[in-house]
Motif scaffolding. Sequence first.
Motif, short mmCIF file in Angstrom:
data_model
loop_
_atom_site.label_atom_id
_atom_site.label_comp_id
_atom_site.label_asym_id
_atom_site.label_seq_id
_atom_site.Cartn_x
_atom_site.Cartn_y
_atom_site.Cartn_z
N ALA A 1 -16.39 14.01 -14.86
CA ALA A 1 -15.14 13.95 -14.11
C ALA A 1 -14.93 12.57 -13.50
O ALA A 1 -13.97 12.35 -12.77
N ALA A 2 -15.80 11.61 -13.82
CA ALA A 2 -15.73 10.29 -13.19
C ALA A 2 -14.37 9.63 -13.36
O ALA A 2 -13.85 9.01 -12.43
N ALA A 3 -13.78 9.77 -14.54
CA ALA A 3 -12.49 9.12 -14.81
C ALA A 3 -11.39 9.64 -13.90
O ALA A 3 -10.42 8.93 -13.62
N LEU A 4 -11.54 10.86 -13.42
CA LEU A 4 -10.52 11.45 -12.55
C LEU A 4 -10.47 10.78 -11.18
O LEU A 4 -9.49 10.91 -10.46
N PHE A 5 -11.54 10.07 -10.84
CA PHE A 5 -11.62 9.44 -9.53
C PHE A 5 -11.30 7.95 -9.59
O PHE A 5 -11.38 7.26 -8.57
N ALA A 6 -10.97 7.45 -10.76
CA ALA A 6 -10.64 6.03 -10.88
C ALA A 6 -9.39 5.74 -10.06
O ALA A 6 -8.41 6.49 -10.13
N PRO A 7 -9.39 4.68 -9.26
CA PRO A 7 -8.21 4.35 -8.44
C PRO A 7 -6.96 4.20 -9.29
O PRO A 7 -7.00 3.62 -10.38
N ALA A 8 -5.89 4.73 -8.79
CA ALA A 8 -4.62 4.66 -9.51
C ALA A 8 -3.72 3.61 -8.89
O ALA A 8 -3.85 3.27 -7.73
N SER A 9 -2.79 3.11 -9.68
CA SER A 9 -1.82 2.13 -9.17
C SER A 9 -0.41 2.57 -9.51
O SER A 9 0.45 1.78 -9.84
N GLN A 10 -0.18 3.92 -9.47
CA GLN A 10 1.16 4.42 -9.73
C GLN A 10 2.13 3.86 -8.69
O GLN A 10 1.75 3.62 -7.56
N GLY A 11 3.36 3.68 -9.10
CA GLY A 11 4.36 3.21 -8.16
C GLY A 11 4.73 1.77 -8.42
O GLY A 11 5.70 1.27 -7.89
N ALA B 1 0.82 -1.22 0.00
CA ALA B 1 0.00 0.00 0.00
C ALA B 1 0.85 1.26 0.00
O ALA B 1 0.48 2.28 -0.60
N ARG B 2 2.01 1.19 0.66
CA ARG B 2 2.87 2.37 0.75
C ARG B 2 3.70 2.58 -0.51
O ARG B 2 4.32 3.63 -0.66
N GLN B 3 3.69 1.60 -1.40
CA GLN B 3 4.40 1.77 -2.67
C GLN B 3 3.50 2.39 -3.72
O GLN B 3 3.97 2.78 -4.80
N LEU B 4 2.22 2.50 -3.41
CA LEU B 4 1.25 3.06 -4.36
C LEU B 4 1.05 4.55 -4.07
O LEU B 4 0.83 4.94 -2.93
N ALA B 5 1.12 5.36 -5.12
CA ALA B 5 0.99 6.80 -4.93
C ALA B 5 -0.42 7.20 -4.49
O ALA B 5 -0.60 8.22 -3.83
N ASP B 6 -1.40 6.40 -4.85
CA ASP B 6 -2.79 6.71 -4.51
C ASP B 6 -3.01 6.41 -3.02
O ASP B 6 -2.96 5.27 -2.58
N SER B 7 -3.29 7.44 -2.24
CA SER B 7 -3.41 7.31 -0.79
C SER B 7 -4.64 6.54 -0.34
O SER B 7 -4.77 6.17 0.83
N ARG B 8 -5.56 6.28 -1.25
CA ARG B 8 -6.78 5.57 -0.87
C ARG B 8 -6.50 4.14 -0.41
O ARG B 8 -7.23 3.59 0.43
N TYR B 9 -5.44 3.55 -0.93
CA TYR B 9 -5.10 2.19 -0.50
C TYR B 9 -4.63 2.18 0.96
O TYR B 9 -5.03 1.33 1.75
N SER B 10 -3.81 3.15 1.31
CA SER B 10 -3.35 3.24 2.70
C SER B 10 -4.50 3.58 3.63
O SER B 10 -4.56 3.11 4.77
N SER B 11 -5.44 4.39 3.14
CA SER B 11 -6.61 4.74 3.94
C SER B 11 -7.44 3.50 4.25
O SER B 11 -7.94 3.33 5.37
N LEU B 12 -7.58 2.62 3.26
CA LEU B 12 -8.32 1.37 3.48
C LEU B 12 -7.62 0.53 4.54
O LEU B 12 -8.28 -0.04 5.42
N VAL B 13 -6.30 0.45 4.46
CA VAL B 13 -5.54 -0.32 5.44
C VAL B 13 -5.71 0.27 6.83
O VAL B 13 -5.85 -0.46 7.82
N GLU B 14 -5.72 1.58 6.94
CA GLU B 14 -5.90 2.21 8.24
C GLU B 14 -7.26 1.88 8.85
O GLU B 14 -7.40 1.73 10.06
N SER B 15 -8.27 1.76 8.00
CA SER B 15 -9.61 1.42 8.49
C SER B 15 -9.70 -0.04 8.89
O SER B 15 -10.35 -0.38 9.90
N LEU B 16 -9.09 -0.92 8.11
CA LEU B 16 -9.16 -2.37 8.34
C LEU B 16 -7.73 -2.92 8.40
O LEU B 16 -7.26 -3.55 7.47
N ASN B 17 -7.10 -2.67 9.52
CA ASN B 17 -5.68 -3.00 9.63
C ASN B 17 -5.47 -4.40 10.21
O ASN B 17 -5.05 -4.58 11.35
N PHE B 18 -5.77 -5.40 9.39
CA PHE B 18 -5.62 -6.79 9.83
C PHE B 18 -4.17 -7.13 10.13
O PHE B 18 -3.88 -7.93 11.03
#
Length: 259
Positions: free
Chosen positions: A232-242, A89-106
């Motif tokens: 603007a929907a395409a602007l919110f598509a999850p990114a996998s940069q990194g 999650a920390r290798q991905l530029a999109d912070s939404r992945y880290s946010s998901l981990v923070e919510s459900l930090n198994f």
Amino acid sequence: MITTYASYTLISRDLPKSLARVAEKPDVARETEYYLSKIGSIKSVDEFMADSRLYNYALKAHGLEDMAYAKAFMRKVLTEGNRDEKAFARQLADSRYSSLVESLNFEAQGAAATSFERAQKGVVDKFQRQTLEEEAGEENPGVRLALYFARMAPSIKSGMEILADEALTEVVRTVLQMPGEMASLDVDRQAVFIEEALNIEDFQDTTKVNKFLERFSAMWELQNPSDSGTSAAALFAPASQGISPDLLLSINNLKLGGK
């Protein structure tokens, strides 16, 4: 016709009331009731991903709904957590992945991960806000962008963070009237330009953010006439940069259990 800024103000001026309206919608209320009734009994990533209603609810709450199909990818995000700097999650530029981990930090909390408020009410709050923004965008994409920017503004610390998020970038480029050619410049140069043109610290001030979004709304309407069908929907598509596209594909093709 009501303007972009007027629509944004109407929603944001009494945000609790706007969110309550969304929460009362039958489909939202039904899925929220299910999520809250089940999430506390989930003890692992496998159990979470096996329940498609819980899985889809949580992903939508974090703006990751479009990644629901990529189960091996999302499993890797959740399994590795975010404590290790090399965690996926920390290798991905999109912070939404880290946010998901923070919510459900198994990874960090194990079987207790879903007992915390952030995994229950916290996810519900995110789901309702996400739904509100999406609904606003169906009528006026500029309003969705403004609401999203207002939500994210306090967390913005640099031009690079803006560039890592296409929706934030669209708002800033619109306000600064950045020509399309700038997108081809080195990302570091773009970040420097943004930091020189804006005072990033102003995004910590709600009044200044609202003034910034007033400018955005006016420029947005000039650049996107109401009859243009702009989305603007395409602007919110999850990114996998990194990570490379090849790695993304290989991860998603892994034959893992619990799909």
